[in-house]
Scaffold this active site. Structure first.
Site, PDB file in Angstrom:
ATOM      1  N   HIS A 109       0.803  -1.239   0.000  1.00 38.75           N
ATOM      2  CA  HIS A 109       0.000   0.000   0.000  1.00 38.75           C
ATOM      3  C   HIS A 109       0.834   1.287   0.000  1.00 38.75           C
ATOM      4  O   HIS A 109       0.505   2.245   0.694  1.00 38.75           O
ATOM      5  CB  HIS A 109      -0.949   0.006   1.202  1.00 38.75           C
ATOM      6  CG  HIS A 109      -2.024  -1.037   1.148  1.00 38.75           C
ATOM      7  ND1 HIS A 109      -2.518  -1.540  -0.043  1.00 38.75           N
ATOM      8  CD2 HIS A 109      -2.698  -1.681   2.142  1.00 38.75           C
ATOM      9  CE1 HIS A 109      -3.466  -2.449   0.231  1.00 38.75           C
ATOM     10  NE2 HIS A 109      -3.590  -2.559   1.537  1.00 38.75           N
ATOM     11  N   HIS A 178      -9.573   1.893   0.670  1.00 35.79           N
ATOM     12  CA  HIS A 178      -9.494   0.750   1.585  1.00 35.79           C
ATOM     13  C   HIS A 178     -10.561   0.816   2.684  1.00 35.79           C
ATOM     14  O   HIS A 178     -10.270   0.559   3.849  1.00 35.79           O
ATOM     15  CB  HIS A 178      -8.096   0.694   2.207  1.00 35.79           C
ATOM     16  CG  HIS A 178      -7.645  -0.683   2.574  1.00 35.79           C
ATOM     17  ND1 HIS A 178      -8.436  -1.546   3.313  1.00 35.79           N
ATOM     18  CD2 HIS A 178      -6.498  -1.356   2.312  1.00 35.79           C
ATOM     19  CE1 HIS A 178      -7.760  -2.689   3.500  1.00 35.79           C
ATOM     20  NE2 HIS A 178      -6.600  -2.602   2.897  1.00 35.79           N
ATOM     21  N   GLU A 309     -11.792  -3.989  -2.593  1.00 39.43           N
ATOM     22  CA  GLU A 309     -10.884  -2.970  -3.122  1.00 39.43           C
ATOM     23  C   GLU A 309     -10.687  -3.170  -4.628  1.00 39.43           C
ATOM     24  O   GLU A 309     -10.011  -4.103  -5.056  1.00 39.43           O
ATOM     25  CB  GLU A 309      -9.529  -3.067  -2.414  1.00 39.43           C
ATOM     26  CG  GLU A 309      -9.605  -2.960  -0.904  1.00 39.43           C
ATOM     27  CD  GLU A 309      -8.390  -3.597  -0.244  1.00 39.43           C
ATOM     28  OE1 GLU A 309      -7.278  -3.049  -0.411  1.00 39.43           O
ATOM     29  OE2 GLU A 309      -8.547  -4.643   0.420  1.00 39.43           O
TER      30      GLU A 309
END
Length: 344
Positions: A109, A178, A309
């Site tokens: 991420h 997210h 996601e």
């Protein structure tokens, strides 16, 4: 009638660079969304049940302090590259880049200080809010000055999230939101009574560090076949699964298409996910452990939320057979995801 309000949510600590964090409230007759200028975070999302009552269906915190401490990316836009890059390493145009490793042997991420942990510049729109930031060349090890725009717009029960980016050097990019959902209302104990379906014929098997092996496997006859709705608790039990944290491979088309549905039969709350992206990571909150106190001082145990996601496939920058995540100068990255909330 759509209205947009802005207010001060808090002040960033000096060691984080200071700065005011604003909250933007988007409200229609059926949905109310609160979005922060820190990490473009969806801090609250209220939607109606069958009884006409609103409930907040995303996990998060009441105060800025919760979001400045370590947390599992609640509601945030993650990047420059969402999901995992194996060994935090990739090569572009013959040059190797090394990223920070923040997920075992891998980069996750966006690294140590990804897009979720920085302040964005907001602009209020008639039906939403647009955030902008420039991610400088070399930030978190990534090449190129990257200009990024994230736009949230609300229309009735539909929240659209559009991601755009332009770069000065070829760089991998993969943006997603997210948010952690529980359609029974955040703070509800688990998601076992939710029904989930995902429009995918294939998924990506992963190694023990959650990196795709490279195989694109058929869901047919496996626990990953979610093409018809399954009741999550029973499904996990039947297949003796600890949960999902996998990429499902979507039909590759640049057009909007319905890719997933979630429904909570007791309240009637339902959510549809539409996107232009080639993948969707289905995650069942396996790493939540009850240690975080969220909104209203509730704790968030394992399996108390799910994430859907929409994104490119994990580690695509190292797998030429996967859809490309590379953005080149002169091109534009442009993807949209639509979340539709209704009662069913």
């Amino acid at each position: 009638m759509m209205e947009v309000k802005r207010e001060v949510f808090g002040q960033m600590p000096q060691e984080e660079g200071g700065g005011v964090v604003e909250k933007f409230v988007l409200k229609s007759e059926s949905v109310k969304v609160e979005i922060l200028s820190l990490g473009c975070i969806i801090a609250a999302l209220e939607t109606k049940g069958r009884d006409g009552k609103f409930a907040d269906v995303v996990l998060g915190f009441d105060t800025l302090e919760g979001y400045t401490r370590k947390h599992p990316f609640f509601g945030a836009v993650v990047g420059r590259v969402a999901n995992r890059i194996a060994k935090g390493r990739f090569t572009v145009d013959g040059k190797e880049y090394q990223l920070f490793l923040n997920n075992g042997p891998n980069s996750l991420h966006g690294g140590a200080r990804g897009f979720d942990k920085v302040l964005w510049s907001p602009e209020v729109l008639p039906n939403g809010v647009r955030f902008f930031r420039l991610s400088p060349d070399g930030e978190e090890g990534y090449p190129g000055d990257l200009k990024v725009w994230v736009t949230y717009t609300l229309s009735g029960g539909e929240l659209a999230i559009n991601y755009r980016a332009q770069t000065s050097k070829t760089t991998p990019i993969n943006l997603t939101n997210h948010a952690y959902f529980n359609l029974a209302g955040q703070g509800s104990r688990d998601i076992y009574d939710h029904e989930i379906s995902i429009e995918a014929d294939f998924y990506l098997p992963v190694d023990d560090t959650k990196i795709p092996t490279g195989e694109v496997a058929a869901v047919q006859g496996t626990s990953f076949d979610l093409r018809q709705p399954v009741e999550l608790g029973k499904h996990l039990q039947k297949f003796r699964l600890d949960g999902f944290d996998h990429n499902f491979c979507l039909q590759q088309a640049p057009a909007r298409r319905l890719v997933a549905r979630a429904r909570h039969p007791p309240t009637g709350r339902a959510m549809e996910v539409h996107t232009t992206q080639p993948g969707i990571q289905f995650y069942t909150g396996n790493n939540l452990d009850g240690s975080l106190k969220g909104k209203g001082a509730v704790t968030y145990p394992k399996h108390s939320a799910f994430c859907l996601e929409t994104q490119n496939w994990p580690d695509a920058v190292n797998k030429p057979q996967f859809p490309s995540t590379l953005l080149r100068p002169g091109e534009e990255y442009n993807h949209t995801t639509w979340l539709l909330f209704n009662t069913a």
